[in-house]
Design a protein around this motif. Structure first.
Motif, PDB file in Angstrom:
ATOM      1  N   THR A  86     -48.918 -44.010  40.682  1.00 33.82           N
ATOM      2  CA  THR A  86     -49.382 -42.611  40.010  1.00 33.82           C
ATOM      3  C   THR A  86     -47.943 -42.421  39.410  1.00 33.82           C
ATOM      4  O   THR A  86     -47.823 -41.607  38.302  1.00 33.82           O
ATOM      5  CB  THR A  86     -49.768 -41.748  40.963  1.00 33.82           C
ATOM      6  OG1 THR A  86     -50.888 -42.215  41.443  1.00 33.82           O
ATOM      7  CG2 THR A  86     -49.806 -40.329  40.342  1.00 33.82           C
ATOM      8  N   ASP A  87     -46.730 -42.423  40.073  1.00 34.23           N
ATOM      9  CA  ASP A  87     -45.408 -42.382  39.636  1.00 34.23           C
ATOM     10  C   ASP A  87     -45.210 -42.830  38.217  1.00 34.23           C
ATOM     11  O   ASP A  87     -44.733 -42.084  37.441  1.00 34.23           O
ATOM     12  CB  ASP A  87     -44.272 -42.939  40.569  1.00 34.23           C
ATOM     13  CG  ASP A  87     -44.266 -41.814  41.766  1.00 34.23           C
ATOM     14  OD1 ASP A  87     -44.836 -40.700  41.900  1.00 34.23           O
ATOM     15  OD2 ASP A  87     -43.825 -42.291  42.958  1.00 34.23           O
ATOM     16  N   TYR A 124     -47.209 -40.751  35.470  1.00 33.78           N
ATOM     17  CA  TYR A 124     -46.611 -39.779  35.162  1.00 33.78           C
ATOM     18  C   TYR A 124     -45.296 -39.812  34.390  1.00 33.78           C
ATOM     19  O   TYR A 124     -44.993 -38.925  33.599  1.00 33.78           O
ATOM     20  CB  TYR A 124     -46.866 -38.778  36.366  1.00 33.78           C
ATOM     21  CG  TYR A 124     -48.083 -38.143  36.543  1.00 33.78           C
ATOM     22  CD1 TYR A 124     -48.097 -36.715  36.072  1.00 33.78           C
ATOM     23  CD2 TYR A 124     -49.064 -38.755  37.155  1.00 33.78           C
ATOM     24  CE1 TYR A 124     -49.582 -35.968  36.551  1.00 33.78           C
ATOM     25  CE2 TYR A 124     -50.087 -38.157  37.668  1.00 33.78           C
ATOM     26  CZ  TYR A 124     -50.397 -36.784  36.933  1.00 33.78           C
ATOM     27  OH  TYR A 124     -51.567 -36.259  37.439  1.00 33.78           O
ATOM     28  N   SER A 125     -44.581 -40.773  34.857  1.00 29.36           N
ATOM     29  CA  SER A 125     -43.541 -41.028  34.221  1.00 29.36           C
ATOM     30  C   SER A 125     -43.336 -41.445  32.736  1.00 29.36           C
ATOM     31  O   SER A 125     -42.808 -41.128  31.586  1.00 29.36           O
ATOM     32  CB  SER A 125     -42.575 -42.015  34.938  1.00 29.36           C
ATOM     33  OG  SER A 125     -42.164 -41.698  36.182  1.00 29.36           O
ATOM     34  N   PRO A 166     -46.593 -37.889  31.021  1.00 35.32           N
ATOM     35  CA  PRO A 166     -46.875 -36.753  31.781  1.00 35.32           C
ATOM     36  C   PRO A 166     -47.850 -35.840  31.126  1.00 35.32           C
ATOM     37  O   PRO A 166     -48.657 -35.098  31.705  1.00 35.32           O
ATOM     38  CB  PRO A 166     -45.804 -36.098  32.267  1.00 35.32           C
ATOM     39  CG  PRO A 166     -44.835 -36.783  31.299  1.00 35.32           C
ATOM     40  CD  PRO A 166     -45.144 -37.992  30.917  1.00 35.32           C
ATOM     41  N   PHE A 174     -51.992 -35.668  31.726  1.00 35.79           N
ATOM     42  CA  PHE A 174     -52.409 -35.549  32.772  1.00 35.79           C
ATOM     43  C   PHE A 174     -52.552 -34.082  33.307  1.00 35.79           C
ATOM     44  O   PHE A 174     -51.550 -33.026  32.759  1.00 35.79           O
ATOM     45  CB  PHE A 174     -51.828 -36.293  34.037  1.00 35.79           C
ATOM     46  CG  PHE A 174     -51.946 -37.642  33.637  1.00 35.79           C
ATOM     47  CD1 PHE A 174     -53.146 -38.463  33.702  1.00 35.79           C
ATOM     48  CD2 PHE A 174     -50.844 -38.469  33.476  1.00 35.79           C
ATOM     49  CE1 PHE A 174     -53.065 -39.636  33.333  1.00 35.79           C
ATOM     50  CE2 PHE A 174     -50.635 -39.901  33.246  1.00 35.79           C
ATOM     51  CZ  PHE A 174     -51.907 -40.615  33.089  1.00 35.79           C
ATOM     52  N   GLU A 211     -52.516 -31.450  36.884  1.00 37.79           N
ATOM     53  CA  GLU A 211     -51.671 -31.252  38.095  1.00 37.79           C
ATOM     54  C   GLU A 211     -51.828 -32.795  38.982  1.00 37.79           C
ATOM     55  O   GLU A 211     -52.866 -33.416  38.983  1.00 37.79           O
ATOM     56  CB  GLU A 211     -51.742 -30.299  38.765  1.00 37.79           C
ATOM     57  CG  GLU A 211     -52.966 -30.231  39.731  1.00 37.79           C
ATOM     58  CD  GLU A 211     -52.910 -29.116  40.532  1.00 37.79           C
ATOM     59  OE1 GLU A 211     -52.302 -29.109  41.783  1.00 37.79           O
ATOM     60  OE2 GLU A 211     -53.913 -28.051  40.406  1.00 37.79           O
ATOM     61  N   ARG A 212     -50.897 -32.998  39.490  1.00 32.47           N
ATOM     62  CA  ARG A 212     -51.047 -34.384  40.161  1.00 32.47           C
ATOM     63  C   ARG A 212     -51.813 -34.176  41.740  1.00 32.47           C
ATOM     64  O   ARG A 212     -51.887 -33.181  42.216  1.00 32.47           O
ATOM     65  CB  ARG A 212     -49.624 -34.930  40.855  1.00 32.47           C
ATOM     66  CG  ARG A 212     -48.849 -35.315  39.771  1.00 32.47           C
ATOM     67  CD  ARG A 212     -47.289 -35.919  40.025  1.00 32.47           C
ATOM     68  NE  ARG A 212     -47.635 -37.098  41.048  1.00 32.47           N
ATOM     69  CZ  ARG A 212     -46.707 -38.040  41.056  1.00 32.47           C
ATOM     70  NH1 ARG A 212     -45.662 -38.187  40.206  1.00 32.47           N
ATOM     71  NH2 ARG A 212     -46.845 -39.267  41.926  1.00 32.47           N
ATOM     72  N   ALA A 268     -55.445 -40.003  38.758  1.00 35.30           N
ATOM     73  CA  ALA A 268     -55.003 -38.860  38.167  1.00 35.30           C
ATOM     74  C   ALA A 268     -56.028 -38.298  37.122  1.00 35.30           C
ATOM     75  O   ALA A 268     -57.002 -39.209  36.638  1.00 35.30           O
ATOM     76  CB  ALA A 268     -54.021 -39.273  37.191  1.00 35.30           C
TER      77      ALA A 268
END
Length: 235
Positions: free
Chosen positions: A66-67, A70-71, A74, A77, A79-80, A181
């Protein structure tokens, strides 16, 4: 129960090594509005399910994936999801953005789950990750498949056990997965989609195994995608 090879063929029709989000602006599934607001925050969304909690090692692996997502992009998406909310749903029961629509149904479900739990024996299932993929334009998920035919038959016997409470008339049947996500409800342009596609294709070069344990199988109620309560353990 569909044959194991048919199940694998169905799953691999959904899940591909390369993510493809189209050639133009990506529009999220309109039904996502039930779970995600325009500002990217999760809405109130109510329901209940039978779901496996995951072990620390698996949660750590999923958090790393997931990191990376989102990297890379971002803006794609909402919110995480909190790492402790990662789970694999065995069987959905009910859901709605209006609690009043399903409150009576959930009361009945809880009673029926308690009865059925008396007949369920402890077990575990060896699973392996398949591909990270686009789930019906609602978000990115990690697909899972049982490690072999015997594991498949065992897992499906548990799935069908809960059909006695709620039968799910899904056209595509049971697709084991872990949601990583949810998309931004507003969608995103082709440049962002390309960044996400590249990230997913890279992540799909690696796979991993995990164990699902029935002593971590729970009847859960939820009030949003980041908020759930374990009501009872199934075994």
């Amino acid at each position: 129960m569909e044959p194991y090879n048919d199940f694998l063929a169905k799953v691999n029709n959904f899940e591909k090594e390369q993510l493809k989000l189209g050639d133009g602006y990506f529009h999220a599934n309109p039904r996502l509005v039930q779970k995600v607001r325009r500002d990217g925050k999760f809405t109130d969304f109510f329901g209940d399910r039978i779901a496996f909690r995951l072990d620390y090692k698996t949660i750590k692996r999923l958090s790393e994936i997931t990191d990376a997502l989102y990297s890379a992009a971002p803006e794609c998406f909402a919110e995480r999801l909190r790492p402790d909310s990662f789970h694999m749903t065995l069987h959905d029961l009910s859901s709605s953005y209006r609690l009043s629509d399903i409150a009576e149904r959930m009361f009945f479900n809880e009673l029926e789950v308690a009865k059925l739990s008396e007949d369920i024996i402890s077990n575990s299932f060896t699973m392996k990750s398949n591909y990270i993929f686009n789930m019906l334009n609602t978000g990115i998920v990690c697909g899972l498949v049982p490690a072999d035919e015997e594991e498949y038959k065992s897992l499906m016997s548990y799935y069908y056990h809960f059909d006695d409470i709620v039968y799910l008339p899904y056209d595509y049947g049971f697709i084991p997965h872990i949601t990583l996500a949810y998309y931004n409800l507003n969608g995103f342009d082709r440049a962002s989609a390309k960044k996400l596609e590249d990230a997913v294709t890279k992540l799909n070069k690696n796979s991993f195994k995990l164990e699902l344990y029935t002593n971590e199988l729970y009847y859960q109620k939820f009030t949003g995608m980041n908020s759930y309560t374990n009501i009872m353990r199934i075994t």
